[in-house]
Scaffold this active site. Structure first.
Site: not given
Length: 226
Positions: A58, A128
């Protein structure tokens, strides 16, 4: 030499398929293995899960998308860049890419867990985690290559109706009354009053219900349907 079990061989084959899909060959497959290991699987087997790698991915995604926007749009304001980045790295576009690449089929989950029923947030986490694994294995340059192959040409910005509704209502002095989100079977229900009319929307998660409700109310207000 210890021979690989049938389960181990199947997992290795899956990891090879993932590498083929993303166009990147891992130097150390343990990172990729962890990226596709759900916490429910870790509860039942000696394995490393993907939660920490997902956090790292992320961070990497936000930086690289921000970097690209900064370099490609020299006239955009800080607010404009932030808004566009937020739309590009939100749950919906990431989940769509995971779905289009068929990445969920490679996720290892615990017994009784139906990964095909994972909500948008859980599916976006896989993207992610994958990017986090690429970063740990090959660094930023490897991540840039992977994003060029599977992300930039396929990502569709997600319109932020929640923020748009908030800004529109404040600009026009419209009072919005929101009710607590409640559960209705497998769905979540969000309700809101605006200009004397009640609006309702359902979603697979609270966030999904909120987004759909905001879109419905915003369109009704801007198209003068209230």
């Amino acid at each position: 030499m210890k021979k690989p079990t049938q389960q181990t061989q199947a997992n290795n084959d899956n990891l090879d398929q993932v590498q083929s899909l993303i166009g990147y060959k891992f130097n150390d497959s343990k990172y990729l293995d962890a990226a596709f290991t759900h916490s429910s699987y870790v509860n039942e087997h000696p394995a490393v899960g993907n939660e920490r790698i997902e956090f790292l991915g992320d961070c990497v995604l936000n930086f690289l998308v921000g970097e690209r926007l900064f370099l490609h749009d020299r006239t955009a304001s800080e607010g404009g860049l932030s808004a566009k980045r937020a739309s590009l790295v939100s749950r919906a576009p990431l989940a769509r890419i995971v779905d289009e690449l068929g990445l969920m089929q490679y996720l290892r989950v615990g017994a009784g867990v139906n990964k095909n029923a994972f909500a948008e947030k859980a599916r976006s986490d896989i993207f992610e985690a994958l990017l986090g694994a690429v970063y740990l294995d090959g660094g930023m340059d490897a991540c840039r290559i992977v994003l060029e192959k599977i992300y930039y040409d396929f990502v569709t910005p997600e319109r932020d109706y929640i923020s748009e509704l908030k800004n529109y209502s404040e600009e026009h002095g419209i009072y919005l009354f929101c009710y607590d989100i409640c559960k209705d079977g497998d769905m979540f229900v969000a309700e809101m009053d605006a200009l004397g009319k009640r609006f309702c929307a359902k979603g697979r998660s609270k966030h999904d219900a909120e987004k759909k409700l905001a879109e419905t109310v915003y369109k009704a207000l801007t198209e003068k349907k209230c």
